[in-house]
Enzyme design. Structure first.
Site: not given
Ligand SMILES: Cc1cc2nc3c(=O)[nH]c(=O)nc-3n(C[C@H](O)[C@H](O)[C@H](O)COP(=O)(O)OP(=O)(O)OC[C@H]3O[C@@H](n4cnc5c(N)ncnc54)[C@H](O)[C@@H]3O)c2cc1C
Ligand SMILES: Cc1cc2nc3c(=O)[nH]c(=O)nc-3n(C[C@H](O)[C@H](O)[C@H](O)COP(=O)(O)OP(=O)(O)OC[C@H]3O[C@@H](n4cnc5c(N)ncnc54)[C@H](O)[C@@H]3O)c2cc1C
Ligand SMILES: Cc1cc2nc3c(=O)[nH]c(=O)nc-3n(C[C@H](O)[C@H](O)[C@H](O)COP(=O)(O)O)c2cc1C
Ligand SMILES: Cc1cc2nc3c(=O)[nH]c(=O)nc-3n(C[C@H](O)[C@H](O)[C@H](O)COP(=O)(O)O)c2cc1C
Ligand code: FES
Ligand code: FES
Lengths: 259, 303, 303, 259
Positions: B21, B45, B71, B127, B130, B243
């Protein structure tokens, strides 16, 4: 259609100690993808340990007869310095073409002015060449710190009238592009510009005041170059939008630059 | 091709290669470069209940073998996703997983529930990790208790495959993984970005507008791999590893460490075709070592 | 040269450039390459109460822009240090800081107390963050409570400058830093290595004999810098920053983020003269920006 | 005294597709530091993004008359492959000399055997040359998979008798070095060996059985190369000790190899 391509270095012209001109072509003679003025490529600098991301570089010129892509590069950091060492025959991986492009004015008798500052002159060459091919008579106004930073003047002269300014007066008029006398002498309907942000802002303000249609090409920190990382935003009247896909060319009307 | 099939909850992936994502847009940005139907899945996203403008510029800094991003979950909100984006991407012949974020538990749950009815979205990735938003985000992912709260709330309203994406910015990632598992997560995915920072020494200012941002790319691979291995040994649900994956060799490392599937993030920027290369490499490796089923590789590290 | 002077507790360093424990031997290994008297200080190899053979081979794996190590505190014990090594290095014209480790609180304290009387060792660095030993080590550094216990015990028996070296493998490093501060630490140093892993996909085995090991090198720099900045804003005692420094520019970043002094670790392997280059670079930077005193740079990040 | 030096590539001889021979010299004509057989250098591979640490490479030969350091390199991964691309005139940064060296036997009439396997023949050339210079008559026993992996045979022949084995029988006797007939024919008092660990172990066991003095040169994963990282240990009878400083040359009596 965007492509990832291995191109071959045909020539590396060391213009002076800070700038080089790379000429690339396809390895097998296939025709380069269509690219338009204002678009850019993302260069993979494979052998620089400190250069992880690709580097965005404008299309400087497409020599269709020779099937060559030209990149004008200023040595800034490790990535561009490494590019400056590329030798004829080296293979370089590129993403291309990326971004939007400058808008061709409707009428070929429009008085168009292409303003470039520093390495920002790069996309102006191809834009000028294309405009000329379409029947325009482009004017180029190129600014730099001193004459050593004024590049490709002979090339520009092929496509239109060339005016220059230098900060130290070593070439053309002394001062900034926005002070050049040609701005008083001619009546421009369209301005296209690329260069340092302060210069572009001055140009944008000038164009706004004079109600000249004006497009600027923005530089920005990019991670991908094709609209997926959302790192390269410009805060426009439409909100935060990506410079790499909705730009790099913007009409100043979209920007929040005018004060 | 069946030997590459893998199950994540009720979700059956044709192969373990997914894209991460925030690094793959909505997939459509890649159609010029690759055939999306070859992918096991795409995590689109990060999506939130409401429209978000994200953080100010600059949002990116390059670092040794990696990058920082800030972002801040810029997206047009879940309703826009459902009305405008979903129709454009729903017919891709791969699985679309929506990455869901929020500032409050209610936001998470509401956002998830609005995705529940989408036929072609067989799962979401929650998520809770973040690092780039002021409220919520990572905070949920750094304590087992609040992680459990979010997962519980979302599980109530979301019926399909629920993947919980973990933060690496913790002392013990297995605690959070177990909390997610016990609240009914079908899988955990890890790692999200590590909190990092970069400074412009000429301006004497942080490079990112947000001071700190999320670190990703090959530089984080050793840490991610260790966390995948720890988590694989701590939970029974599948682990989706990511990762710093930049090659098929990296992907094999993650699979051996316990990843049922892997996601490729930052390296898509450097090579937009990397996911396909990784898939090819996994296939060749399996041939070379006579591995009949990818499941026979998952977690097979000899220690 | 006075403009480079910096104080850490009672300890006055001639400049902020130190070398990190475990990467600089006892200093003498570098005399062929550099003039040690130019350094602000040297943190010598981790020392324990008793002799330790360390971990089995292999102890090292190269990773993107970094490396994993699993040395496991191989050393001949504090008494050997005092009797055999100290006499050899005590006359170096720089400050020798002994890095102290242990498996129990008593070990830490006993080891520290045996260093207390060494004239030419003006301070110790308490390593509560080594990820490479089974017992103790990092465990002490991942909870504020046990960190406080060790620091308290050592503070009782050690009079000189006490630096506590923090582990980055935690959710909130400032908690541990504050615990160390409140128990009387004179400074904190950070970061030690991040726990990571690497796998040999042909042998399907971990590369390190210990499965996981400590990650260091440029790859960790963004994380280290972030932790230094967080810690600088959380404690009043000086912060000694390290993690991935490979150039003077990196060192300036750490100083701006709040490091009173910096340590260079892994990069000494790649360039054994790097510490001197970093020092020169700091001097030039100060000249360029007209900075009269290095203290005027510490933590001066504009946010 | 150890040094960090920038040396210049004088020659890069592509021996075959897997091996190259680099010849380096000083940039300014100063004499190279003294180096002894068995010692190694640490090469900084500056332009390979995947090569972070230096790479240890044995001294293959010192051409004193030409002031040249020779490095024999097998292409293994990115680091050695990048080295294989070095061109005449390139500058390479090295740490040198590192490690201990082979012990010269006391009497020049000792029958000495130098056994090399694969790229492990590298240090044997310089050792043989030095022994010859000191009055010994070295015997070389070189083993490889096939004749393509037998390198520098002409060079070895300059300094002594050369025997070879290959696994496929394409050169010399077929089989492993420890099966070569010269071991039966001559009575060796000293064996020096470098090569793959299984080979060296077989040699060590043979020497031990025959009570021949034997030194082996170990390879090991190294981060620093000069004794500070403690990554390169061999578990010897004296405990874990660093191969890079207390080795790479060990007498088999020190090792725990013999069963
Ligand atoms: C759309 C677009 C088109 C471009 N076209 C060209 C072109 O045609 N020719 C050309 O030479 N360059 C062009 N650039 C700029 C070019 O991408 C950068 O100079 C390059 O990425 C620098 O890489 P580096 O590794 O050499 O330097 P880095 O190591 O990345 O940077 C060195 C230093 O320069 C600063 N820096 C980096 N990028 C920029 C930048 N864009 N502007 C100002 N400072 C910067 C960094 O902060 C750093 O301090 C373009 C950029 C964009 C976004
Ligand atoms: C004291 C010493 C002397 C040496 N002398 C020479 C010499 O004269 N000539 C020469 O060609 N090489 C020599 N080597 C080996 C050489 O250092 C390695 O081949 C090199 O480091 C590999 O680097 P790379 O980047 O090409 O491969 P990497 O990318 O580091 O490795 C590629 C693959 O090979 C494996 N590998 C790495 N190093 C070795 C190794 N030493 N043995 C077996 N597998 C390995 C890795 O695990 C990996 O799977 C020596 C090593 C030591 C310790
Ligand atoms: C520019 C960027 C944006 C990201 N956005 C998101 C996001 O919206 N949601 C999320 O869960 N992870 C996001 N991530 C994290 C990635 O999905 C992934 O977890 C992380 O980058 C580690 O993988 P990598 O090293 O392969 O990139 C983002 C990462 C990057 C680099
Ligand atoms: C091989 C090696 C051994 C180390 N040994 C120790 C040690 O004994 N004690 C300690 O506190 N830190 C030890 N460290 C950690 C370093 O001192 C330093 O904290 C860490 O490597 C981060 O800095 P760097 O990225 O500059 O290396 C070691 C690091 C390495 C690479
Ligand atoms: S550079 Fe990634 S979206 Fe523009
Ligand atoms: S390689 Fe570092 S001690 Fe030997």
């Amino acid at each position: 259609m965007k492509k990832m391509l291995d191109l071959i270095i045909v020539d590396n012209d060391q213009l002076n100690q800070n700038y080089i001109l790379l000429k690339l072509s396809t390895t097998d003679g296939t025709i380069l993808p269509d690219m338009y003025p204002g678009q850019f490529v993302e260069v993979h600098v494979a052998d620089s340990p400190t250069t992880f991301l690709r580097r965005p570089i404008s299309v400087n010129y497409i020599d269709k007869s020779k099937n060559e892509l030209w990149l004008l590069i200023q040595k800034i950091g490790d990535g561009t310095r490494r590019m400056a060492e590329y030798k004829k025959g080296d293979i370089v991986n590129l993403l291309l073409p990326l971004g939007n492009s400058f808008t061709t004015p409707e009428h070929t008798d429009s008085e168009v002015l292409l303003i470039g500052g520093g390495v920002g002159t790069a996309p102006m060459l191809y834009l000028g060449a294309e405009l000329k091919e379409k029947g325009f008579k482009p004017n180029f106004l190129l600014g730099a710190r001193s004459s050593a930073d004024l590049l490709q003047l002979d090339e520009f002269a092929k496509y239109g009238e060339v005016y220059t300014t230098t900060e130290d007066g070593s070439h053309g008029e002394q001062g900034y592009v926005t002070n050049h006398s040609v701005l008083e002498e001619k009546n421009f309907s369209h301005i296209f510009t690329c260069g340092p942000k302060p210069m572009m802002m001055a140009v944008a303000n000038y164009a706004h005041k004079k109600q000249i249609n004006c497009e600027v090409s923005l530089e920005n920190t990019m991670a991908c170059g094709f609209g997926v990382c959302l790192c390269c935003i410009e805060n426009t009247k439409r909100g935060n939008i990506c410079v790499c896909t909705e730009g790099p060319v913007f009409n100043i009307k979209e920007l929040k630059w005018i004060n | 091709m069946d030997k590459l099939k893998i199950n994540i909850g009720n979700l059956s992936l044709k192969n373990p290669v997914m894209t991460a994502s925030g690094t793959f847009g909505y997939g459509k940005e890649y159609v010029d470069f690759i055939d999306l139907s070859q992918l096991g899945g795409i995590c689109v996203k990060g999506t939130t209940l409401h429209d978000r403008q994200g953080n100010d510029y600059p949002r990116m800094a390059e670092t040794p073998a990696g990058m920082l991003n800030a972002v801040g979950l810029q997206n047009k909100g879940v309703d826009y996703f459902v009305s405008d984006i979903y129709p454009e991407i729903k017919d891709f012949d791969t699985h679309i997983i929506v990455n869901v974020s929020g500032s409050t538990i209610e936001d998470y749950a509401e956002c998830a529930s609005r995705l529940n009815h989408l036929d072609k979205v067989p799962g979401i990735e929650l998520n809770i990790s973040c690092p780039n938003v002021k409220e919520g985000g990572m905070a949920f992912g750094t304590s087992a208790c609040s992680a459990a709260d979010v997962v519980r709330a979302v599980r109530k309203v979301y019926d399909k495959t629920l993947i919980v994406k973990l933060s690496p910015n913790v002392t013990d990632i297995t605690e959070i993984a177990r909390a997610a598992e016990s609240e009914g997560a079908d899988a955990v995915s890890l790692i999200n970005t590590l909190l990092g920072m970069a400074i412009d020494i000429n301006k004497q200012k942080p490079i990112l507008s947000t001071v700190t941002g999320g670190l990703s790319g090959p530089c984080v691979k050793p840490i991610a791999l260790r966390m995948v291995w720890q988590t694989y040994n701590a939970v029974k649900i599948p682990v989706i590893g990511m990762g710093g994956i930049s090659s098929w060799q990296d992907a094999i490392e993650f699979i051996l460490a316990g990843s049922s599937a892997i996601q490729i993030g930052t390296y898509n920027f450097i090579d937009p075709t990397i996911s396909i290369k990784v898939l090819e490499g996994i296939k060749n490796y399996m041939d070379q070592y006579n591995i009949a089923d990818i499941k026979d590789l998952v977690g097979q590290l000899k220690v």
